[in-house]
Design a protein around this motif. Sequence first.
Motif, mmCIF file in Angstrom:
data_model
loop_
_atom_site.group_PDB
_atom_site.id
_atom_site.type_symbol
_atom_site.label_atom_id
_atom_site.label_comp_id
_atom_site.label_asym_id
_atom_site.label_seq_id
_atom_site.Cartn_x
_atom_site.Cartn_y
_atom_site.Cartn_z
ATOM 1 N N GLY A 433 0.789 -1.223 0.000
ATOM 2 C CA GLY A 433 0.000 0.000 0.000
ATOM 3 C C GLY A 433 0.820 1.271 0.000
ATOM 4 O O GLY A 433 0.420 2.288 -0.576
ATOM 5 N N ILE A 434 1.980 1.251 0.657
ATOM 6 C CA ILE A 434 2.772 2.469 0.789
ATOM 7 C C ILE A 434 3.835 2.589 -0.307
ATOM 8 O O ILE A 434 4.558 3.597 -0.381
ATOM 9 C CB ILE A 434 3.438 2.528 2.181
ATOM 10 C CG1 ILE A 434 3.768 3.976 2.550
ATOM 11 C CG2 ILE A 434 4.681 1.635 2.236
ATOM 12 C CD1 ILE A 434 4.262 4.150 3.980
ATOM 13 N N SER A 439 8.386 5.826 -3.149
ATOM 14 C CA SER A 439 9.253 5.499 -4.283
ATOM 15 C C SER A 439 10.298 6.571 -4.561
ATOM 16 O O SER A 439 11.378 6.277 -5.087
ATOM 17 C CB SER A 439 8.395 5.278 -5.540
ATOM 18 O OG SER A 439 7.633 6.454 -5.823
ATOM 19 N N GLY A 440 10.026 7.822 -4.201
ATOM 20 C CA GLY A 440 10.974 8.889 -4.470
ATOM 21 C C GLY A 440 11.975 9.144 -3.369
ATOM 22 O O GLY A 440 12.849 10.013 -3.505
ATOM 23 N N LEU A 441 11.907 8.391 -2.284
ATOM 24 C CA LEU A 441 12.820 8.590 -1.159
ATOM 25 C C LEU A 441 14.161 7.906 -1.423
ATOM 26 O O LEU A 441 14.238 6.952 -2.213
ATOM 27 C CB LEU A 441 12.208 8.014 0.125
ATOM 28 C CG LEU A 441 10.938 8.699 0.653
ATOM 29 C CD1 LEU A 441 10.412 7.923 1.860
ATOM 30 C CD2 LEU A 441 11.205 10.146 1.045
ATOM 31 N N PRO A 442 15.228 8.370 -0.761
ATOM 32 C CA PRO A 442 16.504 7.640 -0.829
ATOM 33 C C PRO A 442 16.326 6.195 -0.356
ATOM 34 O O PRO A 442 15.441 5.902 0.458
ATOM 35 C CB PRO A 442 17.413 8.438 0.115
ATOM 36 C CG PRO A 442 16.795 9.786 0.190
ATOM 37 C CD PRO A 442 15.315 9.592 0.046
ATOM 38 N N SER A 450 9.077 1.501 4.321
ATOM 39 C CA SER A 450 8.328 0.370 3.774
ATOM 40 C C SER A 450 8.270 -0.808 4.737
ATOM 41 O O SER A 450 7.381 -1.656 4.633
ATOM 42 C CB SER A 450 8.957 -0.096 2.452
ATOM 43 O OG SER A 450 8.960 0.932 1.499
ATOM 44 N N GLU A 451 9.215 -0.859 5.648
ATOM 45 C CA GLU A 451 9.298 -1.998 6.572
ATOM 46 C C GLU A 451 8.145 -2.012 7.566
ATOM 47 O O GLU A 451 7.565 -3.052 7.856
ATOM 48 C CB GLU A 451 10.634 -1.959 7.318
ATOM 49 C CG GLU A 451 10.860 -3.136 8.247
ATOM 50 C CD GLU A 451 11.004 -4.449 7.496
ATOM 51 O OE1 GLU A 451 10.720 -5.496 8.099
ATOM 52 O OE2 GLU A 451 11.390 -4.422 6.308
ATOM 53 N N SER A 452 7.806 -0.840 8.124
ATOM 54 C CA SER A 452 6.759 -0.788 9.145
ATOM 55 C C SER A 452 6.265 0.633 9.291
ATOM 56 O O SER A 452 6.924 1.593 8.865
ATOM 57 C CB SER A 452 7.293 -1.288 10.495
ATOM 58 O OG SER A 452 8.265 -0.383 11.003
ATOM 59 N N LEU A 470 3.884 11.716 4.191
ATOM 60 C CA LEU A 470 4.301 10.329 4.423
ATOM 61 C C LEU A 470 3.530 9.722 5.588
ATOM 62 O O LEU A 470 3.132 8.548 5.527
ATOM 63 C CB LEU A 470 5.809 10.285 4.696
ATOM 64 C CG LEU A 470 6.399 8.905 5.023
ATOM 65 C CD1 LEU A 470 6.135 7.926 3.877
ATOM 66 C CD2 LEU A 470 7.898 9.015 5.298
ATOM 67 N N ILE A 471 3.306 10.507 6.652
ATOM 68 C CA ILE A 471 2.552 9.997 7.805
ATOM 69 C C ILE A 471 1.129 9.643 7.395
ATOM 70 O O ILE A 471 0.598 8.595 7.772
ATOM 71 C CB ILE A 471 2.562 11.037 8.948
ATOM 72 C CG1 ILE A 471 3.948 11.096 9.575
ATOM 73 C CG2 ILE A 471 1.508 10.688 9.992
ATOM 74 C CD1 ILE A 471 4.077 12.120 10.686
ATOM 75 N N ALA A 472 0.499 10.527 6.599
ATOM 76 C CA ALA A 472 -0.866 10.240 6.143
ATOM 77 C C ALA A 472 -0.910 8.967 5.300
ATOM 78 O O ALA A 472 -1.808 8.124 5.457
ATOM 79 C CB ALA A 472 -1.403 11.429 5.354
ATOM 80 N N ALA A 473 0.075 8.814 4.420
ATOM 81 C CA ALA A 473 0.122 7.613 3.580
ATOM 82 C C ALA A 473 0.370 6.362 4.412
ATOM 83 O O ALA A 473 -0.230 5.298 4.158
ATOM 84 C CB ALA A 473 1.212 7.766 2.516
ATOM 85 N N ALA A 474 1.253 6.480 5.415
ATOM 86 C CA ALA A 474 1.548 5.334 6.285
ATOM 87 C C ALA A 474 0.312 4.933 7.082
ATOM 88 O O ALA A 474 0.016 3.733 7.239
ATOM 89 C CB ALA A 474 2.707 5.674 7.218
ATOM 90 N N ASN A 475 -0.418 5.935 7.601
ATOM 91 C CA ASN A 475 -1.630 5.633 8.356
ATOM 92 C C ASN A 475 -2.660 4.922 7.497
ATOM 93 O O ASN A 475 -3.258 3.917 7.909
ATOM 94 C CB ASN A 475 -2.234 6.923 8.922
ATOM 95 C CG ASN A 475 -1.432 7.487 10.082
ATOM 96 O OD1 ASN A 475 -0.599 6.795 10.657
ATOM 97 N ND2 ASN A 475 -1.683 8.743 10.420
#
Length: 530
Positions: A433-434, A439-442, A450-452, A470-475
């Motif tokens: 999902g994330i 994808s654009g991060l180092p 992506s791990e958790s 990123l926090i919104a996408a992770a949530n």
Amino acid sequence: MQPQTKTLPADTGHPRRWAILGVLVVSLLVVVLDNTVLNVAMRTIADPVRGIGASQADLEWAINSYTLVFVGLLFTFGVLGDRIGRRRMLTAGLVLFGLSSLASAYADSPTQLIWARALMGVGAAAIMPSTLSIISNVFDPRERAKAIGVWAGAVGLGVAIGPVVGGLLLETYWWGSVFLINVPIIVVGIVAVALIVPESRDPNPGRVDLGGVLLSIAGLVTLVYGIIDGGEHGFDRPRALGSILVGLAILAAFVWFERRSDHPSLDVRLFRDPRFSAAVGSVGLVFFAALGTLFFLAFYLQLVRGYSPLQAGLLMTPFAAAQLIFAPRSAAMVKRYGPKAVCAVGMALVTIGLAGFAFVGTVTPIWIVGALAFVQGAGMANVMPPATESIMSSLPRERAGVGSAVSNTVRQVGGALGVAVLGSVLAAVYRNGIGDSVSGLPVPARDAASESISGAYGVAEQAGSAGRGLIAAANDSFVGAMHWAAAGSAFVALLGILVVLRWLPRRSAPHGPTEPARATRDEMEMAERG
């Protein structure tokens, strides 16, 4: 003609049985509570200033060393308790648990903490089966179901209040306090056991089944290691899959060996009795489903919803409240409706509670989460006591340690498997999902996010205001993954309903004063006079 009067069988319960139950519940509560409290303290232990600078691998082994030893020795210590004396085994477990808690509290390095936690697992493995087998020996069969209900309520209470106690201690004291608090309770428990709890053992233990004992330890440790490794790194890895297959092969060899032994630790013919086999199956399935859910709820409450560890723990108290309310009352329900109906309804409530989490979102009113936890707790409170009583009633009192050992072992393996399997589902769906959002991060930041969800929050903190997206996408990714894990939990609980309806007897076995029960009572009274 004189009317015949029906005389009730003599009460074979111990005169101080309720006081004994209180001591056993306290002993059990310390073990179960400590099993959950470490999860709250992990962040602090990892801190190089406030803790001991433990790495993620160190923290995993601090948890896994305890679990491996605990599950690996549960069956063996339950069987040995029947032989050497249940009070003696309980006392030895309390002493070791207290000393290793002290060592954990003052560990100077992650390595010391890992080894101290392994010793705690040894002590816990001696304590837990002893409590249940002593209950079976000091209570008359007519009262045993009620006592087991109280015992099961203590298990649920320990699971739920562990985070609360841990949060309270960490807000005031240093990280070692989560272990140090065990010591005074253990000291009181040892004194109370010596003064109140009578000794009991199998009067005719026979020879030690050394081969069976060694095979059970090797099989359980290897199996649980594979489950843990697969849950953390993926079940497609050769080490995880190989360990699980080898563990299952060793346990199959254990069954083969026990069937041909003239002095088996476990009479595998017991599994032909549906009171035993169906109850064991329902225990394993309900803990698989329940603990997998409690695992992802901790992350949901603390990260997605932003509650502190203490607040998150308090939000799980409805689960404990339901256990305390309904578990002691399950015996009356079983007496009226029978174990099949009560267990089936309990499993249905667990299924409903777990399925409800599949609809919880990032802004769901928090009272709904509490209500679902209450429904789940109420369901488990009506599954565990009748299932455990069914297991214990299928064995004579002098073999109570075997029933307790099997019940506790299946519960722990089921819980570990639930956390591993459902945790793997959660991780896989979250990564999928994330993926687009990172994808654009180092590469290092992308891998961590992506791990958790915890890793994503760590990356977002370093990115400052740019990390809000990123926090919104992770949530969103985590909640979507949580829905799949909740659906998996509900499916497993649904299987539990089918097992109960198909195989668990409609009515409990009649309770009468068997000869083994009388023998055990006489033995307890002799031990007290001695």
